[in-house]
Design a protein around this motif. Structure first.
Motif, PDB file in Angstrom:
ATOM      1  N   VAL A 148      45.977  17.141  34.088  1.00  6.82           N
ATOM      2  CA  VAL A 148      46.882  16.594  35.105  1.00  6.82           C
ATOM      3  C   VAL A 148      46.182  16.566  36.458  1.00  6.82           C
ATOM      4  O   VAL A 148      46.234  15.585  37.187  1.00  6.82           O
ATOM      5  N   SER A 185      51.809  16.682  53.678  1.00  5.95           N
ATOM      6  CA  SER A 185      52.023  18.137  53.612  1.00  5.95           C
ATOM      7  C   SER A 185      52.098  18.659  52.186  1.00  5.95           C
ATOM      8  O   SER A 185      51.615  19.746  51.891  1.00  5.95           O
ATOM      9  N   LYS A 186      52.721  17.893  51.314  1.00  2.00           N
ATOM     10  CA  LYS A 186      52.945  18.365  49.953  1.00  2.00           C
ATOM     11  C   LYS A 186      51.669  18.705  49.210  1.00  2.00           C
ATOM     12  O   LYS A 186      51.659  19.600  48.395  1.00  2.00           O
ATOM     13  N   GLU A 230      47.165  21.781  49.903  1.00  2.00           N
ATOM     14  CA  GLU A 230      46.443  22.828  49.170  1.00  2.00           C
ATOM     15  C   GLU A 230      45.827  22.255  47.900  1.00  2.00           C
ATOM     16  O   GLU A 230      44.688  22.556  47.564  1.00  2.00           O
ATOM     17  N   ASP A 231      46.605  21.420  47.213  1.00  2.00           N
ATOM     18  CA  ASP A 231      46.124  20.894  45.931  1.00  2.00           C
ATOM     19  C   ASP A 231      44.834  20.093  46.078  1.00  2.00           C
ATOM     20  O   ASP A 231      43.911  20.254  45.284  1.00  2.00           O
ATOM     21  N   LYS A 260      50.709  32.593  53.505  1.00  2.00           N
ATOM     22  CA  LYS A 260      51.062  32.040  52.204  1.00  2.00           C
ATOM     23  C   LYS A 260      49.993  31.040  51.756  1.00  2.00           C
ATOM     24  O   LYS A 260      49.576  31.029  50.607  1.00  2.00           O
ATOM     25  N   ARG A 261      49.586  30.199  52.691  1.00  2.00           N
ATOM     26  CA  ARG A 261      48.591  29.184  52.355  1.00  2.00           C
ATOM     27  C   ARG A 261      47.219  29.816  52.133  1.00  2.00           C
ATOM     28  O   ARG A 261      46.422  29.327  51.349  1.00  2.00           O
ATOM     29  N   ARG A 264      45.749  30.495  48.674  1.00  2.00           N
ATOM     30  CA  ARG A 264      45.126  29.469  47.821  1.00  2.00           C
ATOM     31  C   ARG A 264      43.894  28.823  48.456  1.00  2.00           C
ATOM     32  O   ARG A 264      43.029  28.327  47.743  1.00  2.00           O
TER      33      ARG A 264
END
Lengths: 235, 292
Positions: B6, B102-103, B106-107, B126-127, B130
């Motif tokens: 994915v 924004s979504k 991180e990915d 939090k960020r 990752r």
């Protein structure tokens, strides 16, 4: 996948709100769709034209555009959709009764859009009843209303049930849009919140909300299959 | 394995987007990899050897990263990224701009879709679980925009009585922050996917306020001074950083050095004055780089 467990309450809250929207929108769309269907099969040409016009407009417009019209067009026209604050219902569904109109706007858009498809599903059922039935009823002297009530509709709903179910399932999936038009806390907006602000990986969150939608749609589909088996129209 | 696949699909999709976003690029002459030298095996060396870099930024944020008619994003984030790229010895026209809403910020870093992200990216713990942040290169702060004639809202505490409605962008840090002040999320918060919609909702009176980082609000006020104003002063600190891979400490410290240098030689201030500074926002002193 921990997000599914850690944030279970958030997913559950999103599911609950989406369920509320879908329930209200389904009721509204079925009522409005039935009215439009009656208009479309009525013997009065202007009413027929009205029904046909309605279906042509809403069936051929993207839902996003309808949503835009509801969320930004209605306020521009000075409406906050306060007519939806129905005394008893707004205490059951608290979002209806708030001063914040976006839940109501989203509902209006979903109902208007879905009603066009409901109407067509109902009409396909009516068309499945052979013309001889209605003609026979008319020759007995039944009025248009009686004809519908006693002869045509009792036979037609069996043929409508499967297409209607498909329409409602499509509507449940369409409700994912409301999160982007000012409604806080439905499944899709919840996913946005968890991935963007709280930094959870997208895939587990997407799986979580997918499960939420599937819980609503799969049983409905299964139920329809059963009804179809039992009530199949003999041909 | 499924997840990996994915991710690969997502990466390919993002790449395709990036490529289409950069249509009409007539590659210029490179300055040559020889003009800079980096430690062998480092990210800097890899990028310099390749002579191209992928940068994630916003395409819809006036003053920071806004892709207009020119087809290239423009703004303060974009300028800061250009400073870093220049330091890597890569010519500006070899940057591939990838939209990083924004979504997915991180990915796209974790998956390696982009080499760095400069997209009004607030540094938070939090960020940091990752990814890693270089910087901050700017310190914004959350503020509230109201109608010009509104005197009832003076700050975030005005939402505590449960009557005033406030709009922000779903999934953003300001949206999370304002949740702490409102009495009832369901009836007071309005989420949209862009601040433009929030502004329209404020203008038509559906909501009483819009809240997000001050610079974004100043952008709207600059365009429409007759309608809007800020209510009170910043009530949070939002340090913007550059996002890179978590394990890449060398690259991070290289970016930190570059930012320090840019502040010292004035290119940092010039980048501001050319972009978000036009809205009348104060730049203030350079934030202290946080090396962790």
């Amino acid at each position: 996948m921990n997000v599914l467990i850690d944030k279970f309450d958030v997913f559950a809250g999103g599911f609950w709100l989406t369920l509320q929207i879908c329930l209200l929108a389904a009721i509204g769309a079925l009522i409005l769709g039935a009215v439009v269907a009656v208009l479309r099969i009525s013997p009065v040409p202007p009413l027929r034209a009205l029904g046909t016009g309605y279906v042509n407009v809403f069936r051929n417009m993207p839902l996003t555009v309808v949503m835009f019209f509801a969320a930004f067009g209605l306020p521009a026209l000075g409406s906050n959709a306060d007519f939806l604050r129905i005394p008893v219902i707004d205490s059951l569904f608290t979002r209806l009764g708030t001063d914040l109109p976006y839940f109501r706007f989203a509902l209006i858009a979903l109902v208007l859009y879905t009603a066009a498809f409901v109407c067509e599903a109902l009409r396909s059922g009516v068309n499945a009843v052979s013309a001889g039935q209605a003609e026979a009823a008319r020759s007995l002297g039944l009025t248009f209303g009686q004809n519908l009530r006693y002869v045509v509709l009792p036979q037609s709903w069996k043929a409508s049930i499967v297409p209607l179910g498909s329409v409602i399932i499509a509507m449940i999936k369409n409700s994912a849009l409301v999160g982007f038009f000012g409604v806080v806390g439905d499944l899709s907006q919840t996913a946005d919140q968890l991935t963007s602000a709280e930094g959870y990986a997208f895939v587990p969150v997407a799986i979580g909300i997918s499960i939420g939608y599937l819980i609503m749609t799969v049983p409905l589909g299964a139920l329809l299959d059963r009804i179809e088996k039992r009530q199949a129209v003999a041909r | 394995m499924r997840i990996k696949r994915v991710a690969a699909v997502a990466a390919v999709a993002a790449l395709a987007l990036g490529l289409t976003a950069c249509g009409g690029d007539d590659g210029g002459e490179g300055t040559g990899a020889g003009s800079k030298s980096f430690a062998a095996g480092s990210t800097m060396e890899k990028l310099n050897k390749a002579q191209k870099i992928k940068v994630g930024t916003k395409f819809d944020q006036p003053g920071f990263g806004l892709k207009g008619l020119s087809g290239k994003p423009e703004g303060f984030d974009v300028e800061v990224a250009k400073i870093i790229v220049k330091e890597l010895g890569i010519p500006e026209d070899k940057i591939e701009w990838v939209e990083a809403p924004s979504k997915v910020r991180e990915d796209v870093i974790v998956n390696g879709t982009v080499d760095l992200v400069a997209a009004t990216y607030t540094i938070n713990d939090k960020r940091k679980e990752r990814i890693a942040f270089a910087g901050p290169y700017y310190e914004a702060g959350q503020n509230i925009m109201v109608k010009k004639d509104d005197t009832t809202i003076t700050g975030p505490d005005s939402f505590k009585d449960g009557t005033k409605k406030v709009c922000s962008v779903t999934g953003s840090t300001p949206f999370e922050e304002i949740k702490k002040y409102v009495k009832d999320v369901a009836t007071q918060l309005v989420p949209f996917d862009t601040y433009d919609k929030c502004r329209d909702a404020l203008k038509s009176g559906q909501v009483d306020a819009v809240t997000t980082d001050n610079v974004i609000l100043l952008g709207y006020i600059a365009k429409d001074e007759a309608s809007f104003k800020l209510a009170g002063s910043n009530f949070t600190k939002e340090p913007y950083g550059i996002g890179v891979k978590k394990e890449d400490a060398d690259f991070r410290s290289f970016i930190n050095d570059t930012l320090d240098k840019a502040v010292a030689d004035g290119s940092w201030k010039k980048a501001w004055d050319d972009t978000a500074g036009k809205f009348g926002a104060e730049l203030g002193a350079a934030p202290t780089i946080n090396r962790y």
